[in-house]
Design an enzyme around this catalytic site. Structure first.
Site, PDB file in Angstrom:
ATOM      1  N   GLY A  81       0.815  -1.205   0.000  1.00 10.98           N
ATOM      2  CA  GLY A  81       0.000   0.000   0.000  1.00 10.98           C
ATOM      3  C   GLY A  81       0.846   1.251   0.000  1.00 10.98           C
ATOM      4  N   GLY A  83       2.667   3.829   1.411  1.00 15.80           N
ATOM      5  CA  GLY A  83       3.263   4.064   2.712  1.00 15.80           C
ATOM      6  C   GLY A  83       3.670   5.501   2.953  1.00 15.80           C
ATOM      7  N   ARG A  84       3.880   6.264   1.874  1.00 13.45           N
ATOM      8  CA  ARG A  84       4.243   7.676   2.049  1.00 13.45           C
ATOM      9  C   ARG A  84       3.643   8.547   0.951  1.00 13.45           C
ATOM     10  NH1 ARG A  84      10.648   8.248   0.391  1.00 13.45           N
ATOM     11  NH2 ARG A  84      10.598   7.016  -1.510  1.00 13.45           N
ATOM     12  N   LYS A 103       3.670  12.837  -2.394  1.00 12.60           N
ATOM     13  CA  LYS A 103       4.620  11.785  -2.038  1.00 12.60           C
ATOM     14  C   LYS A 103       5.555  12.332  -0.958  1.00 12.60           C
ATOM     15  CE  LYS A 103       7.498   8.151  -3.959  1.00 12.60           C
ATOM     16  NZ  LYS A 103       8.047   7.535  -5.178  1.00 12.60           N
ATOM     17  N   ASP A 115       8.012   6.604   8.645  1.00 19.13           N
ATOM     18  CA  ASP A 115       7.517   7.934   9.002  1.00 19.13           C
ATOM     19  C   ASP A 115       6.670   8.569   7.903  1.00 19.13           C
ATOM     20  OD1 ASP A 115       9.373   8.759   7.093  1.00 19.13           O
ATOM     21  OD2 ASP A 115      10.813   9.511   8.560  1.00 19.13           O
ATOM     22  N   ARG A 173      -1.890  -0.473  -9.966  1.00 17.83           N
ATOM     23  CA  ARG A 173      -0.663  -1.234 -10.214  1.00 17.83           C
ATOM     24  C   ARG A 173      -0.975  -2.713 -10.392  1.00 17.83           C
ATOM     25  NH1 ARG A 173       3.019   1.966  -6.795  1.00 17.83           N
ATOM     26  NH2 ARG A 173       1.821   3.727  -6.042  1.00 17.83           N
ATOM     27  N   ASP A 244       4.579  -4.103  -7.447  1.00 17.98           N
ATOM     28  CA  ASP A 244       3.837  -2.963  -6.910  1.00 17.98           C
ATOM     29  C   ASP A 244       4.322  -1.645  -7.500  1.00 17.98           C
ATOM     30  OD1 ASP A 244       6.054  -3.919  -5.070  1.00 17.98           O
ATOM     31  OD2 ASP A 244       5.794  -1.882  -4.308  1.00 17.98           O
ATOM     32  N   ASN A 245       5.389  -1.675  -8.271  1.00 15.58           N
ATOM     33  CA  ASN A 245       5.894  -0.474  -8.948  1.00 15.58           C
ATOM     34  C   ASN A 245       5.589  -0.476 -10.441  1.00 15.58           C
ATOM     35  OD1 ASN A 245       6.991   0.371  -6.509  1.00 15.58           O
ATOM     36  ND2 ASN A 245       9.009  -0.473  -6.942  1.00 15.58           N
ATOM     37  N   ASP A 254       7.123   5.382  -9.549  1.00 15.41           N
ATOM     38  CA  ASP A 254       7.778   4.894  -8.332  1.00 15.41           C
ATOM     39  C   ASP A 254       9.293   4.888  -8.505  1.00 15.41           C
ATOM     40  OD1 ASP A 254       5.484   4.760  -6.956  1.00 15.41           O
ATOM     41  OD2 ASP A 254       5.413   2.601  -6.735  1.00 15.41           O
TER      42      ASP A 254
END
Length: 486
Positions: A81, A83-84, A103, A115, A173, A244-245, A254
């Protein structure tokens, strides 16, 4: 920006709504006028800066992070998923809608203890490469802006956070289909829902039935092949071709440890985590097919295996055809011939392969060697490329075959100009991006970034004041290897 929210409104359960967290002291580091036109924007302003740095709400935005899975370095990870990356929605532009994503906008439920931030160096690199690839006509996502801050984040050491504002025709994706096939959320219903949405949004010429599904996968296979053919022709290494990219539309996105080739190396690795060379430059065509096979496996609940296999079988011929066409234009190989097209393609591929092997054997710069085609007088026995060769006899044999293939050229100057329209003088060499990053880090000076961005929007043009940007890298900049956080 004017938004529509089709993904958010029609695919409940395919995302989590999450709001970005603002960055302190936001300031524009870079802005793309070309990308802005895609969504009907003109110039940056303070209100937009607050919205895109997540310090103010963007009117009409929904804010969500998508869920998906993927094969990473060959192994399946069942839940990944965004993440950032946090998507605002689909901004309506003059010629269609583009997803707008922040992003580096902060943590999401898919951050896996991260983070959710992007460091300035990675944000700058993504901004530059998105726009550089677009100028080279490579299918790609775009970057509207990169926004700097003074917010501290930790990687190997303390750095500052930044946000890349990414535009993509879609963020769907391969990994989306994998997730809804293998998760407990209910295949094939979710798969069919996702596929029908994909068709309606991005393949409106296809019907949502068995025939439409079959043709859709053929088009996904062929758009992926076309994208990778472009990568190989311009000398671009993505570096982290996990499923996923991989965009379902065949667009490059990505960006992490990417690189354009300096010295041509078939086995060039740009990702310091890629210890076995899985994603080396020369491996990309094979990995593209491997990834498509993983997508095909996820689609078996709704598309017959025979149809999936038939579509996969179009990958290699499609990639080779696109690649040969691109390289024919670079080398000036006319398609007028007494040979049938398949035989001509086969012979030209052999000639092109001899050329790239020669570059590899002689450790020559890829882009600069091709750019020299604009200096070749094909009627002459001398070529400026010859002076760069260590193995002159190898070059002479190739050049003789090349002259025969090109044949008579009536207007040499026009032929040379054509080569310069297909072979860029300027590419985003990693060391150039690094120099721009260092200036921002150490001097708070983004002038080199802005100059580099403008240069790369006209990669084929002679820009005499910028000739130093076309040189081979200094020793420290040769073959730089990057991390996934780069």
């Amino acid at each position: 920006m004017r938004f529509k929210q089709d993904f958010f409104e029609q695919l409940d359960g395919f995302y989590t709504q999450v709001y970005p967290q603002g960055i302190s002291n936001p300031h524009w580091l870079g802005w793309s006028d070309d990308a802005a036109k895609l969504i009907g924007l003109e110039k940056p302003n303070d209100a937009l800066l607050m919205q895109l740095s997540a310090n103010a709400a963007a009117p009409g935005a929904s804010y969500y992070a998508q869920v998906y899975s993927g094969h990473q370095f060959g192994g399946y990870t069942p839940r990944l998923g965004d993440g950032r990356s946090i998507i605002l929605g689909e901004a309506i532009g003059p010629n269609g809608a583009w997803d707008v994503a922040l992003k580096g906008g902060g943590p999401t439920p898919y951050s896996r203890h991260g983070d959710g931030r992007a460091v300035m160096r990675s944000a700058v690199r993504e901004f530059l490469v998105s726009e550089a690839l677009a100028a080279l006509s490579v299918p790609t996502s775009r970057a509207l802006a990169v926004i700097g801050s003074d917010l501290p984040v930790w990687r190997e050491s303390q750095e500052t956070a930044a946000i890349t504002v990414r535009l993509a025709k879609s963020h769907i994706r391969f990994g989306h289909f994998e997730y809804f096939c293998y998760s407990e959320k209910g295949a094939p219903d979710k798969l069919i829902q996702l596929l029908n949405f994909t068709l309606a949004q991005h393949f409106p010429h296809l019907t949502a039935d068995a025939a439409g599904y079959k043709q859709w996968f053929v088009e996904v296979v062929q758009s992926t092949a076309k994208m990778i053919a472009h990568w190989q022709a311009v000398g671009f290494a993505h570096g982290v071709m996990n499923t996923d990219n991989m965009s379902i539309l065949g667009d490059t996105f990505d960006f992490g440890p990417f690189a354009f080739l300096d010295t041509f190396k078939e086995d060039f690795i740009c990702n310091h985590s890629d210890h076995d060379g899985r994603y080396a430059f020369g491996q990309q065509p094979g990995i593209g097919l491997w990834n498509l096979k993983r997508l095909a496996q996820a689609l078996t609940p709704i598309i017959p295996s025979d149809d999936l296999i038939a579509a996969l079988n179009t990958y290699q011929p499609s990639l080779v055809s696109h690649y040969v066409n691109l390289m024919q234009a670079k080398l000036g190989l006319s398609t007028d011939s007494d040979l049938d097209s398949a035989e001509q393609e086969k012979q030209d591929l052999a000639l092109i392969s001899r050329f790239t092997v020669m570059l590899d054997n002689n450790q020559l710069d890829y882009s600069n060697s091709l750019r020299k085609m604009g200096q070749v007088d094909i009627s002459s026995q001398y070529s400026p490329l010859r002076d760069d060769m260590l193995n002159v006899s190898e070059f002479d044999r190739w050049y003789q075959a090349y002259q025969v293939r090109v044949g008579d050229v009536g207007d040499v100057a026009a032929w040379q100009q054509q080569r310069n329209r297909h072979n860029p003088k300027y590419i985003l060499r990693n060391y150039l991006a690094q120099e721009a990053i260092i200036d921002i880090e150490e001097k708070a000076d983004n002038s080199k970034l802005l100059q580099l961005q403008q240069l790369l929007t006209r990669p084929y043009d002679e820009q005499p004041d910028m000739d130093h940007y076309a040189k081979r890298p200094p020793d420290w900049g040769q073959g730089l290897v990057m991390s996934c956080s780069s």
